[in-house]
Design an enzyme around this catalytic site. Sequence first.
Site, PDB file in Angstrom:
ATOM      1  N   LYS A  77       3.270  -0.583   3.197  1.00 51.30           N
ATOM      2  CA  LYS A  77       3.680  -0.721   4.601  1.00 51.30           C
ATOM      3  C   LYS A  77       4.948   0.102   4.835  1.00 51.30           C
ATOM      4  CE  LYS A  77       4.478  -4.459   8.008  1.00 51.30           C
ATOM      5  NZ  LYS A  77       4.640  -5.938   8.138  1.00 51.30           N
ATOM      6  N   SER A 152       1.626  -7.806  11.784  1.00 50.12           N
ATOM      7  CA  SER A 152       2.072  -6.425  11.916  1.00 50.12           C
ATOM      8  C   SER A 152       1.582  -5.499  10.796  1.00 50.12           C
ATOM      9  CB  SER A 152       3.601  -6.388  11.950  1.00 50.12           C
ATOM     10  OG  SER A 152       4.139  -6.817  10.719  1.00 50.12           O
ATOM     11  N   SER A 176       2.458 -11.820   9.274  1.00 56.95           N
ATOM     12  CA  SER A 176       2.174 -10.384   9.341  1.00 56.95           C
ATOM     13  C   SER A 176       1.335  -9.839   8.193  1.00 56.95           C
ATOM     14  CB  SER A 176       3.478  -9.593   9.428  1.00 56.95           C
ATOM     15  OG  SER A 176       3.923  -9.579  10.763  1.00 56.95           O
TER      16      SER A 176
END
Lengths: 482, 468
Positions: A77, A152, A176
Site C-alpha cells: 500500500k 482504503s 481499511s
Amino acid sequence: MNLNTSILKYIEDVKSGTFTVEEFAAETLQRIKDVDSDVHAYLSLNDSALNDAKLIDQKISSGDKIGQCYGFPISIKDNICITGTKTTCASKILENFIAPYTATVINRLQDEDAVITGKTNLDEFAMGLTTEFSAFGPTKNPWNLDYVPGGSSGGSAASVAANECLASLGSDTGGSVRNPASFCSVVGLKPTYGLISRYGLISYANSIEQIGPMTKTVKDSAFLLNIIAGQDANDDTTINNDNVNYLENIEDGIEGKKIGIIKEMTTSEGLSSEVSIATKDAIGDFESLGASCEEVTLPTIPYTVAAYYTITSTEAGSNLARYDNIRYGYELESEGYEYNSYISKSRAKFGPEVTRRIILGGFVPSAGHAGKYFLKALKVKSKLISEINKAFEKFDYLISPTAPVQPFKFGEKIDDPVTLMLLDYNTVTANLTGKPAISVPYRVINGLPIGMQIMANSLNEKSLFQSAYALESKTNLPEVPL
Amino acid sequence: MTKIGLEIHCQLTKLESKLFCSCKANYREFEANHNICPVCMGLPGSLPRLNQKAVESATSIALALTCDTPEKIAFFRKNYFYPDLPKNFQITQLNVYGDMSVGGEGYVSVEDKKIKIRRIQLEEDPGRIIYEGASERTKITLVDYNRAGTPLVEIVTDPDFESPRQVRVFLNILSDLLENLGVAEPGLEGAMRADGNVSIEGGNKVEIKNIGSFHDLEKALHFEITRQQSLFERDIEIAQETRHWDDRRKITVSSRSKEEDQDYRYFLENDIPWVTIDQSTRDRLKENMPESISSKKERYIQKFDIAPQVADIIASDRYYSKLFENAYSDHNAKDIANLITTDVIGFIDTKEKQQNSKITSRHLSDLVDAINSKTITRNSAKVALQEIMKSGKDTKEVLDEMDLGQVSDSSEIDTIISQIFEEEKQAVIDAKERPETVNFLVGKVMQKTKGKADPVKTLELIKSKLNQ
C-alpha cells in the site's frame, strides 16, 4: 503458469523447480501490464522487481542461504515507506515524496527474500472506503469493474484478487484492510494493536491503526504474519509476541469453541439481505465445525462509528499538520507569500475527504468542544473495551459480516459521507479496542463477494487463524472473472 | 504587592542523544541541518523513540527540587503551526487530566522564602529560526532543525517572587543546582531560558516572552512593573495579555498575535506508551544524585570552619568544588578554600577558562603547603598560580623555574634593608616619626625581592633597625 496460487504453493513449486522466481515474476509483471490499465491497483511499479527475482534465483542455484519468501511477489500500500521510492498516500501533497528510509515491515520482507512488485492505490491518506478518494483515480473491483473494491486498501485487495501479486500489505485504521478484503474476496487481517511495527507507515490515526497482510488464503496470512510481526526498536508501541508460529496447528479446528454472534452487527438497519443470509449460513458452518454459537450484545456499538470518526479526525488533524510543504512536498513558488498564506495555499492540495476530516479534527478536540466530542469519544472507547473484554471471558470468538453490504457501483455513495461512514459499522470495534480481526472470503452472490469477520482477544491471532482456516475450508468460491 | 512567576526552559545537554531519536543532543557543533534524521524532521511514517535517559535526568531534577514524582508519566501533543516545528506539533507533557508530568509540587528556598515549583515537564525543543539580515522587513527566513528534538525540561514556578532581584537570586541557585546535578550546562548559549509573568496588586497577569538572557529578564521585569504601576496610578486597567520583550528598545510590547487565545488541542501522544518510573528507579536516582549545594555548603562550614561566603562560592560551582574536594585534607582545607576564593577565582572566572585551565587539586595542596611552611609567600603563590594554569607543570618545578622560593634568611634581608635605608632617607625619617608609614619601607623591600621576602620577618628587621 497459474498466477492464482497461494504463497505456500508457490514456495513448493519454486523449491521443486516447477518454475523459477524470475519466470513467475515476469509472468506477474505481464499480468499487471495486461489488466492494470483496467483495474488500476498500482500507483507505481518496482523497476528492479525482475532483477530482484533473478538475484534470488542465483541464490537458490548457488545454494546460498535463502529467505523464507523465495521471491514471491508482494505489493505494498502506498502509505508505507521504501527508501528511494515514491510514497504518495495517493495525495497530491506527497506526489513527489521520496522516502529516505524503509519501513520495518518492508525490511523484514526483504530480509526474507520477498520481491516487491510496486505500490498500490488507496483513498488519500487511507481515509475512505472505496478508493474513490485517491487523488490519482479509483481502483476497480476485479470481480466487476463497475464496482468499488472497498477501501482504503482497495489497490492492495484488487492487486491480490486480480492475480497481480500473491499478497499485499495494507493498513487498517477502521476496517481499511478488512473492508476491501471482503469486497474483493481476499483474506485480510487487522492484528492486535502493537503486533506489527508501524515504523514507516504514514500515520492517519496512530492510536488504533495497524499494518495487515492481505492474501489469497488464511495460511498465507499466517505465513506473512510470522515474518512481519514482533517487537521493533523503532516503534515503542510494539509488543513482544514471543515469536509465535502462527502456522503451527492452524488446522486444529474449532471443536468445542464458543462463538458470540454480535447482535448489533448482525441485525443493524443497514445490513443487506444477501449479507444477512450469508451470515446465517456462516453460523451454520461454524456449528457444523463443532463450535457453539450464541448471540451476544455489546450495547456501546451503536456509538462506535461516531466515536471512531471523532478520534480519528482528531489524530488526523495532528498527524497531517506536518504537510506544510516547507521541508518536502511539491513545487510551489513561495515568492509573495508569508508563512500563514503559504501553508494555507500549499494545504489546499488536500482532497475533499482529507480536508473534511482535518476540519473535524480542528473542531472536536478544541477548547470548549472537547468535552462534548473528543473526551466523550474516548469514554465510548473505554466503555467498549470493557464490554468486549467481558465478552471474551465467555467467548473464544466474536463474529459478524465484515461489511453490512456488498460492493456497490462507483459514484453511488461518494456524495453521502454519513452513509459511507456507516460501512465501517462492523469493523471499527476491532480498532477501537485493539483486538485482532480477520475477514475471510465467504460467498460470491450475484458475482460480488461477501466476507465474514472473526474477532479474537488480544494476541490470540493463532487461535483466530484456526477459526478462519476452519471457515475457509467450508467454502468453495469461484475464480475471479478477469 | 508585586507577584512574579517564572517559566524556565533548560536543555538536558549532558545527554548523548535527542529526546526521540539518536541525533546528538549537543547540536551546537554542527553545520545547519546536519544533525537531523527522519524522526526529528518529522518525516511521514517516522515514529518517536523515547530516550529513557532523558526521563531519568528530568526525574532527577524533579527529585532535587523536592517534587512529587508520579509512578507513571505520559506525553501529550501540543498542536500549533510554526516553521521551527517539523511536525507542527510539539511533544510535551500536561497535567490537566491528572499528574502525568515528571514532577510537581516542589520548592526552592531563596533567602528564607520558599518558591513553589508548580510542575516540571519533559519536552522537545523546536528548531531555530534565523531571519537573514535580521531587519524587520527581511525577505528570507532560514530554519535550522539541528536543535529540533533536543531534550528540554520546563520548570514552572508559582507567582511567589516579590522582586526582580529575588528572581535573579533564584535563577542563580537553580542554574547552579542543575549544573551540580550533572544534567545541564546552563552556561551554554541558549541552554537555559526564562519567561516571566507579572502582576501588581489588583491587576491582571501579564506574560513576557522572547527574553534572551537572565540579565534581560531582570530588565524586562523591572520595566513591566513600572509600566503596570503607572497604568494603575492613572486608573487604567492592566490588560491580561502576552507581551514581547523588545531587546533593542528595552521595553515590553503587546504582541498583537492572538497567542493567548491559541487553542493547542492537547491530546495524548499515543506513539509513546506510558512510562513507569517505579520506586526502585527513583531510589537509584536519589542515591546516585550528587550531594546538594546546600548540604555541601553546610559540610564545609561545619567540618572545616570555612566562612559561609567562601563555602557558598565553592559549593555552588561544580568546578571549584571539585578542585576543593580533591585538594583538601583536614589540616589545610580552610587555606585551600581561601586560596580558591581569593586567587583562583580571579583568574578562572568563565566556563571557557575553567575548561582551558591546567590547574589540578594537587597544585592547590602543594601551594598551600608551601605557603604554610613559609617556602613561598602568598604573593609568590599568586604568581605561580598563573603559570600553573597555563603550563600545568608540577608546583615545585614552577617555583624553582620562576625562582619564587621565599627569602627568610635574616642577613640577606638585612643587606637589602640597608640599601633601602640609603635610598629612601626621607621615608626612614618619616617612619621614625610616624610608625604607621613603615609599610612603605616594607613594600620597597618586597619590590626589590620580587615579593619573596618573608613579610613578617622583614617588618621585624626594619623596626629594629629604625630603633637603632
